[in-house]
Scaffold this motif. Structure first.
Motif: not given
Length: 297
Positions: A70-77
């Protein structure tokens, strides 16, 4: 906050190093009820009609996006765990404990003190862990279609597990809509009709909010690495309701039954014909059961 009795628009709050998106329903002066969704599910997977019914029953309802959806933090790293990582249960980017700490930090950030927690599927894993790690934040627990973390109970049917693991992410919103109906027919409630229009609309809305297969895979890794909480659950002292579909093929009913045995005084409610979803026909009964629990708490 919006005026009493209304739904807020989605907001974001800092919690445990994350930014968590959330919405509320009902009056802030009512007892707070926090809804935690399962694997890959955004807060909109808690149907608005169900949220409003819970608010009308006298709760201040909060639904939110877990980290990585959703619109919470995404830990892309953190990257995407491979299938091999999952099968070998290699150390995940984060665990269920971290997601429980997110929830506790959300409760604190919203100045809610102690709340009634409702967790579905993975959300049930998180809710249990909040109760164990942050007991002062919890008034009651409602655990829906979930389990203890033990690999001896709640095991998915083999064919269902393999099919779910092999599913490819939707490439566009229409593929997401089709996939939602396919998933409902695979793991949903065989005793209740499939509302294809509602499912497809919800899937399109979720796809438009966020589409992050890597984030979902990181949540899968957290589930795979979770601990068996069975012994620790004996220390839970808050009133607890365990709800499970008797025809759930993804988290079979042995998981819910084990939870009810592990938590002192827990009430078990099993629904024939219910699978791994929340059939609209059961919403009134679910609201009544949760309301009875929160009044007792």
């Amino acid at each position: 906050m919006d005026a009493p009795g209304t739904q807020t628009t989605a907001q974001r709050v800092a919690a445990n190093g994350m930014e968590l998106a959330y919405e509320t329903f009902g009056e802030r002066t009512d007892p707070p009820l926090v809804l935690i969704m399962g694997l890959g599910g955004q807060m909109v997977a808690w149907p608005e009609e169900l949220c409003r019914a819970l608010a009308d029953a006298g709760h201040f309802v909060v639904r939110f996006d877990n980290r990585d959806v959703g619109q919470s933090t995404h830990l892309d790293d953190a990257g995407m765990p491979t299938l091999g990582d999952l099968l070998r249960r290699r150390k995940p980017p984060y665990g269920i404990e971290d997601m429980a700490d997110d929830t506790a930090a959300l409760i604190e950030a919203l100045d809610l003190d102690r709340v009634h927690l409702v967790g579905a599927s993975m959300g049930g894993f998180i809710a249990q862990t909040v109760a164990l790690r942050h007991p002062s934040r919890v008034r009651s627990l409602t655990l829906i279609m979930t389990s203890t973390g033990s690999r001896k109970v709640g095991r998915a049917k083999t064919k269902v597990f393999v099919t779910v693991m092999r599913r490819k992410p939707a490439a566009d919103r229409e593929a997401a809509a089709v996939g939602a109906v396919e998933m409902a027919r695979l793991i949903g409630s065989p005793g209740f009709p499939v509302d294809e229009v509602r499912l497809q609309d919800a899937a399109r809305r979720a796809f438009d909010r966020s589409n992050d297969p890597a984030g979902v895979r990181r949540q899968v890794a957290a589930i795979g690495a979770q601990a068996d909480r069975t012994r620790d659950l004996a220390s839970v002292e808050v009133p607890t309701l365990v709800v499970h579909g008797l025809d759930d093929p993804l988290v079979r009913v042995t998981g819910g039954m084990a939870l009810a045995r592990a938590i002192p005084g827990a009430k078990f409610v099993g629904y024939p014909g219910m699978g791994h979803d929340l059939p609209p026909a059961l919403w009134p009964d679910l609201v009544a059961e949760i309301s009875a629990l929160t009044r007792r708490a």
